[in-house]
Design an enzyme around this catalytic site. Structure first.
Site, PDB file in Angstrom:
ATOM      1  N   LYS A 176      16.568   9.097   5.020  1.00 60.27           N
ATOM      2  CA  LYS A 176      16.865   7.680   4.642  1.00 60.27           C
ATOM      3  C   LYS A 176      17.954   6.470   4.732  1.00 60.27           C
ATOM      4  O   LYS A 176      18.184   6.424   3.712  1.00 60.27           O
ATOM      5  CB  LYS A 176      15.395   7.155   4.237  1.00 60.27           C
ATOM      6  CG  LYS A 176      14.030   8.017   5.274  1.00 60.27           C
ATOM      7  CD  LYS A 176      12.729   7.568   4.830  1.00 60.27           C
ATOM      8  CE  LYS A 176      13.047   8.091   3.163  1.00 60.27           C
ATOM      9  NZ  LYS A 176      11.508   7.422   2.188  1.00 60.27           N
ATOM     10  N   THR A 210       8.738  -5.350   4.189  1.00 59.50           N
ATOM     11  CA  THR A 210       8.976  -3.451   4.321  1.00 59.50           C
ATOM     12  C   THR A 210       8.007  -2.350   3.372  1.00 59.50           C
ATOM     13  O   THR A 210       8.442  -1.264   3.381  1.00 59.50           O
ATOM     14  CB  THR A 210      10.231  -3.167   4.280  1.00 59.50           C
ATOM     15  OG1 THR A 210      10.768  -3.728   3.140  1.00 59.50           O
ATOM     16  CG2 THR A 210      11.079  -3.540   6.004  1.00 59.50           C
ATOM     17  N   GLY A 212       5.636   0.281   2.468  1.00 62.28           N
ATOM     18  CA  GLY A 212       5.493   1.475   2.941  1.00 62.28           C
ATOM     19  C   GLY A 212       5.919   1.958   4.075  1.00 62.28           C
ATOM     20  O   GLY A 212       5.328   3.268   4.765  1.00 62.28           O
ATOM     21  N   THR A 213       7.396   1.597   4.379  1.00 65.14           N
ATOM     22  CA  THR A 213       8.059   2.427   5.761  1.00 65.14           C
ATOM     23  C   THR A 213       8.056   3.793   5.218  1.00 65.14           C
ATOM     24  O   THR A 213       7.773   4.236   6.162  1.00 65.14           O
ATOM     25  CB  THR A 213       9.420   1.489   5.292  1.00 65.14           C
ATOM     26  OG1 THR A 213      10.071   1.450   4.189  1.00 65.14           O
ATOM     27  CG2 THR A 213       9.403  -0.226   5.946  1.00 65.14           C
ATOM     28  N   GLY A 214       8.600   4.343   3.512  1.00 69.59           N
ATOM     29  CA  GLY A 214       8.960   5.720   3.757  1.00 69.59           C
ATOM     30  C   GLY A 214       7.619   5.960   3.999  1.00 69.59           C
ATOM     31  O   GLY A 214       7.501   7.269   4.753  1.00 69.59           O
ATOM     32  N   CYS A 215       6.878   5.577   3.604  1.00 67.71           N
ATOM     33  CA  CYS A 215       5.096   6.558   3.874  1.00 67.71           C
ATOM     34  C   CYS A 215       4.880   6.681   5.399  1.00 67.71           C
ATOM     35  O   CYS A 215       4.915   7.934   5.944  1.00 67.71           O
ATOM     36  CB  CYS A 215       3.964   5.900   2.780  1.00 67.71           C
ATOM     37  SG  CYS A 215       3.757   5.554   1.622  1.00 67.71           S
TER      38      CYS A 215
END
Ligand code: ATP
Ligand code: MP5
Length: 273
Positions: A176, A210, A212-215
């Site tokens: 990412k 942003t 929690g974007t990865g989760c």
């Protein structure tokens, strides 16, 4: 009718934007039945992480046995695991229950900087969990930490880093690029079977919110894999989902706010009506 089932094995975020809460919201929005194994309780809000309370190994094991011995899961996601012991246990139980379609989000730090993986747990992550994964979804600092190399700062270096991670055993690496600067948010998917690398590109949205974007991205991939979608398609839908969620991110609390997990569904309903 919901017929597909996904399990998240992750930390609880009391603030609701990341961790188990983000994952379950995402599963629901994508029409997949969501289940959870809570590894760690965090006391957390938009300002940061105020407390980290790992659950007893017996508690993690019992949750995994309860869910996987009865209901089962079409896909499984791991998030914050925090300790080497929890990682080793989770890897052993996933193998015992023959878990399918495993997505490993190697969570290490919260946006505010709090440590979500103990330093000494890195070897367990690399040796026991990453080889079981269908897809791993590191951000750039996580990828570089796993490989023990200095951080990279441009998109052209992403390919070499992602391919190096394939050597640790996952079938796919989605690296990412949210942490790079530039007008686009670029994620790169590479596959161990030698198929072409694919870039997933969106405009970069100017917002501090942003959390929690990865989760959310990883759980959207998991939901689509649970439906039987190929990895490329699952990532494409997940990228649309997270882009919509960030576009409507929420300025709540005094710090880094969460994203809107309902934005993707609302946009589609609007288009369809
Ligand atoms: N400002 C932004 N605008 C558009 N997309 C973004 C932005 N920031 C991140 N993304 C996208 O969000 C997804 C998550 O990427 P990111 O690199 O932020 O993950 P992460 O750091 O693991 O997230 P987290 O810290 O929440 O775990 C990726 O698809 C990335 O491209
Ligand atoms: C329980 C838990 N899991 C994962 C994250 C990472 O999310 P972020 O980096 O956006 O804070 C988090 N903050 N909390």
């Amino acid at each position: 009718m919901i017929t597909y089932k996904a399990l998240t094995i992750a930390g609880s975020d009391s603030g609701g934007g990341a961790g188990i809460q983000a994952d379950i919201k995402t599963f629901q929005e994508l029409d997949v039945f969501g289940m959870s194994v809570i590894t760690v309780l965090t006391a957390q809000n938009t300002l940061g992480v105020q407390g980290v309370f790992p659950q007893a190994l017996e508690a993690v094991e019992a949750q995994m046995d309860s869910v996987l011995s009865d209901i089962g899961a079409d896909a499984v996601k791991t998030g914050m695991l925090f300790t080497a012991d929890i990682i080793r246990l989770v890897a052993r139980k996933l193998q015992q229950h023959k878990a399918q379609n495993l997505v490993v989000d190697p969570v290490m730090y919260a946006k505010g900087g709090a440590q979500l993986l103990q330093q000494e747990a890195m070897d367990a992550l690399k040796q026991t969990l990453l080889p079981l994964a269908k897809v791993i979804t590191p951000n750039i600092p996580e990828a570089c930490a796993i490989l023990g190399i200095p951080d990279i700062h441009n998109a052209t270096d992403m390919r070499a880093v992602a391919e190096k991670l394939l050597e640790l055993g996952p079938q796919y690496v989605l690296l990412k690029g949210g942490h790079l600067s530039g007008t686009q948010a670029i994620d790169l998917l590479v596959a161990a079977d030698g198929s072409e690398a694919v870039s997933f590109i969106s405009d970069r949205i100017e917002t501090p919110h942003t959390h929690g974007t990865g989760c959310t991205l990883a759980s959207a991939i998991t939901a689509e894999l649970a439906k039987g979608r190929p990895v490329n398609e699952a990532v494409q839908t997940a990228k649309q989902f997270i882009t919509a969620a960030i576009s409507h991110s929420l300025n709540i609390g005094g710090g880094i706010g969460p994203t809107d997990h309902g934005a993707y569904r609302r946009a589609r309903l609007h288009v369809l009506s």
